[in-house]
Design a protein around this motif. Structure first.
Motif, PDB file in Angstrom:
ATOM      1  N   TYR A 213       7.494  -2.751   8.294  1.00 15.40           N
ATOM      2  CA  TYR A 213       6.141  -3.155   8.698  1.00 15.40           C
ATOM      3  C   TYR A 213       5.456  -3.824   7.504  1.00 15.40           C
ATOM      4  O   TYR A 213       4.731  -3.188   6.745  1.00 15.40           O
ATOM      5  CB  TYR A 213       5.337  -1.958   9.200  1.00 15.40           C
ATOM      6  N   SER A 215       2.983  -7.029   6.232  1.00 11.84           N
ATOM      7  CA  SER A 215       2.002  -8.025   6.676  1.00 11.84           C
ATOM      8  C   SER A 215       2.108  -9.256   5.788  1.00 11.84           C
ATOM      9  O   SER A 215       1.986  -9.151   4.562  1.00 11.84           O
ATOM     10  CB  SER A 215       0.580  -7.451   6.594  1.00 11.84           C
ATOM     11  N   TRP A 266     -10.153  -7.735  10.029  1.00  9.64           N
ATOM     12  CA  TRP A 266      -9.080  -7.541  11.023  1.00  9.64           C
ATOM     13  C   TRP A 266      -7.734  -7.331  10.340  1.00  9.64           C
ATOM     14  O   TRP A 266      -6.876  -6.595  10.840  1.00  9.64           O
ATOM     15  CB  TRP A 266      -9.037  -8.727  11.984  1.00  9.64           C
ATOM     16  N   LEU A 267      -7.569  -7.927   9.155  1.00  7.70           N
ATOM     17  CA  LEU A 267      -6.339  -7.698   8.402  1.00  7.70           C
ATOM     18  C   LEU A 267      -6.344  -6.316   7.757  1.00  7.70           C
ATOM     19  O   LEU A 267      -5.303  -5.668   7.665  1.00  7.70           O
ATOM     20  CB  LEU A 267      -6.162  -8.778   7.335  1.00  7.70           C
ATOM     21  N   LYS A 269      -7.642  -3.759   9.124  1.00  5.30           N
ATOM     22  CA  LYS A 269      -7.267  -2.876  10.228  1.00  5.30           C
ATOM     23  C   LYS A 269      -5.759  -2.906  10.453  1.00  5.30           C
ATOM     24  O   LYS A 269      -5.125  -1.857  10.655  1.00  5.30           O
ATOM     25  CB  LYS A 269      -8.002  -3.282  11.505  1.00  5.30           C
ATOM     26  N   GLN A 270      -5.169  -4.075  10.411  1.00  2.00           N
ATOM     27  CA  GLN A 270      -3.724  -4.200  10.627  1.00  2.00           C
ATOM     28  C   GLN A 270      -2.933  -3.458   9.563  1.00  2.00           C
ATOM     29  O   GLN A 270      -2.000  -2.703   9.868  1.00  2.00           O
ATOM     30  CB  GLN A 270      -3.334  -5.678  10.616  1.00  2.00           C
ATOM     31  N   GLU A 273      -3.409   0.328  10.010  1.00  5.18           N
ATOM     32  CA  GLU A 273      -2.641   0.860  11.144  1.00  5.18           C
ATOM     33  C   GLU A 273      -1.152   0.908  10.831  1.00  5.18           C
ATOM     34  O   GLU A 273      -0.458   1.856  11.222  1.00  5.18           O
ATOM     35  CB  GLU A 273      -2.908   0.027  12.392  1.00  5.18           C
ATOM     36  N   ASN A 274      -0.642  -0.107  10.152  1.00  5.79           N
ATOM     37  CA  ASN A 274       0.768  -0.080   9.761  1.00  5.79           C
ATOM     38  C   ASN A 274       1.067   1.153   8.912  1.00  5.79           C
ATOM     39  O   ASN A 274       2.065   1.855   9.129  1.00  5.79           O
ATOM     40  CB  ASN A 274       1.124  -1.333   8.953  1.00  5.79           C
ATOM     41  N   TRP A 364     -10.652   1.812   8.337  1.00  7.47           N
ATOM     42  CA  TRP A 364     -10.166   0.692   7.532  1.00  7.47           C
ATOM     43  C   TRP A 364     -11.288   0.037   6.722  1.00  7.47           C
ATOM     44  O   TRP A 364     -11.045  -0.876   5.952  1.00  7.47           O
ATOM     45  CB  TRP A 364      -9.472  -0.340   8.407  1.00  7.47           C
TER      46      TRP A 364
END
Length: 714
Positions: A213, A215, A266-267, A269-270, A273-274, A364
């Motif tokens: 995972y 990014s 938003w990144l 958050k990504q 979450e990862n 986040w």
């Protein structure tokens, strides 16, 4: 955190541990052909041949090592002479050297250099190693000899360290089922075998999610990130075949600064979450069912011994003694920590509103807006502080502290004279500053890479013992700092610098040990973190700050006003740090006190946190599906509370130094530190050792003062 390789070496026998003093050569083919079994050669009493290790040799070496150790155990168990301390206990302490050598390499291949090929071998060996351990812990003749020595020592006590070894070995056999009948012993062994497979699968699932995972960012998505971080992310992406992009890996060292500084919500958050969904993605690498099965098997196993739950069994030989005592400590601190979180969130929301950010604080956002609050309240910019925290200078600072407290000198070894397992690893010789006496070697593996587990840990390849002649110490520290682009300095956060000192504390604990027998090198889990947590305090002493915190470009010392800001902000964000930790520790304990029948792990975690009043704005430090401390083995199972137990000792001991005439560098206090807190390892009961150092038991009030929480009235 102490490494898996230590646990593997300890677990390779429930009781037996090698002194690492080499045994006579044998004519056995594997002893000469398989490098993992061979005696260590070269300088410094011999060193591991890390440059020659190969995954292809692992299975053969482990199986042969087990065979050799079982022969040694059988010889002890079937000795026709009456059991004595020498022919039973000392013989056990001496057994298993070949397998211990193998497990030095095994630990590196598991933690530092893992690969799909090794994981296949690891999965195949896990049940075999469990069977091997059971053959030792359930050897009736062996236990009867141990019991005979133990019983005799109760009437005629032995010398202090000898008595301690006997007591520890007897108790470990006893709590591992040595007194069970044949049918229960069989089931006990079966459960251990099943658990060993589950632990390996759990670990490999987490590692899979950490590796897969990732990014990848484009140039227009780098807002807020430092130049050094961007260069490092570019190199990592390039190494992964993604030229022109920037890689945020799924490890804390990469995630934490990204969440602190990235302006792309938003990144954030990504990436969040990862990281927090590792082992919890509903795929073939999901760990929830594995955890449920682990809990059932643990409860069944301790039930065979007559315990109501796993926690009661596990804590009987810890400082806490009983889960109620551990829970009492955590729940004393929990209300103050969660109340502080509410204050922190309110401050962050105010800043977000002032900036015109139309948001409600989410997990986040916590690090990002906490940094904004830090700058507003204390005019303290974490990125500015990082400019003065260079990894090389911090290493020098640790050497300075070790010299002041322990009288150690660290000298780089000649390049190529000591084999290493990766080009990033460096080695220093440790000697006494005055006499020049050789103490051991210190290995440092600082950078994150594929195949290396996340986090930071310390391990040892050879302990200090004297029962077969004095041995030196081979210890290592392992970190996951993001490797810089060529020519760039490694700049770290204050938290990462603190962790660096923490793990070095474990290494110093190994180097300072003054024990005769290998078993006494073992630790009491809610005590062994104390020494390393205590060493963290020297990072913020004036002598370290004034000498080693210099700007990475100009070399100028850190400004006095910035130091003052750091000290004023020392209790900042303690709500976050304490609550995220305590949530994990409480879940660990409550899971093992609960009925595991038909347990739904995700549901249990969610509902338990709700009952505790967990703030929604932050997660547990380690969510259950990737809680490796607890489910990749048993070292920290129902023992994660131990960090806070040790923190009480740390805060109390720190006040002793503050009150001393020479402060943290007071010579008399330093002597007591080494004599009572570091040198004894497990040769002395931890509570007694602390009382010898402090003159009394530790008090929780010091911890509350340290964290800026209200101090409870006695």
């Amino acid at each position: 955190m102490i490494s898996k390789s230590i646990k593997a070496a300890v677990l390779c026998s429930v009781i037996l541990c090698s002194s690492c003093k080499e045994e006579p050569k044998t004519d056995d083919k594997l002893m000469t052909d398989n490098i993992l079994l061979q005696e260590w050669e070269g300088p410094h009493q011999g060193v591991p041949a890390f440059d020659k290790m190969n995954v292809a040799d692992v299975k053969e070496a482990v199986e042969k090592g087990m065979e050799l150790q079982l022969k040694e155990v059988d010889a002890i168990a079937n000795n026709e002479e009456n059991p004595t301390f020498e022919n039973t206990i000392v013989a056990m302490e001496s057994a298993g050297k070949a397998l211990n050598r193998v497990f030095t390499y095994y630990g590196i291949l598991s933690s530092n250099m893992s690969s799909p090929e090794f994981r296949e071998v690891q999965a195949e060996l896990a049940p075999k190693l469990s069977e091997f351990r059971s053959k030792i812990s359930q050897n009736e003749n062996l236990f009867q000899r141990i019991k005979a020595v133990y019983d005799a020592s109760q009437k005629n006590p032995l010398e202090a360290q000898e008595q301690r070894v006997v007591d520890l070995i007897y108790k470990r056999f006893e709590i591992s089922g040595a007194n069970l009948d044949a049918e229960k012993k069989k089931r006990y062994a079966e459960i251990n075998k099943e658990l060993s497979t589950l632990y390996t699968k759990f670990s490999n699932n987490v590692l899979h999610d950490e590796e897969n995972y990732v990014s990848y960012l484009t140039k227009d998505q780098l807002g807020g990130l430092s130049e050094g971080y961007i260069k490092s992310a570019a190199k990592i992406a390039s190494d992964k075949g993604q030229d022109g992009k920037y890689a945020i890996t799924n490890t804390r060292s990469s995630m934490d600064p990204f969440l602190t500084y990235s302006t792309e919500r938003w990144l954030r958050k990504q990436v969040w979450e990862n990281y927090y969904s590792r082992g919890d993605n509903g795929d073939e690498y999901d760990n929830n069912a594995i955890i449920a099965e682990i809990l059932k098997l643990r409860k069944e196993r301790v039930g065979l011994l007559g315990y109501d739950n796993y926690a009661e069994w596990r804590l009987q030989d810890r400082m806490a003694k009983h889960p109620d005592n551990a829970m009492e400590l955590m729940l004393k601190v929990w209300p103050a920590s969660t109340a502080r979180v509410k204050e922190e969130v309110a401050d962050m929301q105010t800043v977000a509103n002032e900036l015109g950010d139309n948001i409600t604080i989410e997990p986040w956002d916590y690090r990002y807006y906490a940094e904004k609050v830090r700058q507003k309240k204390y005019d303290l910019d974490s990125d500015e502080v990082k400019q003065y925290l260079q990894l090389d200078k911090l290493t020098d600072a640790m050497f300075f502290v070790a010299g002041e407290l322990f009288n150690y000198k660290f000298t780089p070894v000649e390049e190529g004279s000591v084999p290493v397992f990766h080009e990033d690893v460096n080695v220093w010789e440790v000697t006494d500053k005055d006499s020049g006496k050789h103490v051991g070697l210190w290995y440092l593996d600082p950078y994150a890479r594929e195949g290396k587990r996340s986090g930071a840990w310390a391990t040892t390849y050879r302990y200090y013992t004297t029962f077969e002649g004095e041995t030196n110490v081979l210890a290592s520290n392992n970190s996951n700092f993001v490797k810089p682009a060529p020519g760039e300095a490694v700049l770290v956060s204050w938290d990462d610098a603190t962790t660096f000192f923490h793990e070095f504390g474990h290494a110093l604990h190994f180097f300072a040990a003054d024990v005769k027998y290998p078993t006494l090198q073992g630790g009491v889990r809610d005590y062994t973190e104390f020494q390393s947590q205590l060493l963290e305090r020297w990072l913020s002493t004036d002598k370290v700050i004034n000498q080693f915190l210099v700007h990475y470009e100009t070399g100028e010392p850190i400004p006095a006003e910035l130091v003052e800001k750091i000290k004023k902000a020392s209790t900042f964000n303690q709500g976050f740090g304490t609550t995220e930790y305590l949530a994990s520790a409480l879940i660990d304990m409550k899971l093992h006190l609960a009925d595991p029948t038909d347990i739904d792990i995700d549901k249990f975690e969610r509902e338990t946190l709700d009952e505790l009043g967990m703030p929604k704005e932050l997660p547990m430090r380690h969510r259950t599906p990737h809680f490796g401390h607890v489910f990749s083995g048993e070292g920290y199972a129902t023992a994660y509370y131990g960090y806070m137990w040790a923190d009480v000792l740390t805060s109390d001991a720190s006040e002793a130094f503050k009150e001393a005439p020479g402060g943290f560098y007071d010579k008399d206090m330093a002597d007591k530190l080494v004599k009572y807190l570091f040198a004894p390892r497990n040769a002395l009961d931890p509570a007694e050792a602390y009382r010898l150092f402090r003159g009394r038991d530790a008090k929780i009030e010091a911890l509350m003062r340290d964290r800026g929480f209200p101090v409870p009235q006695s």
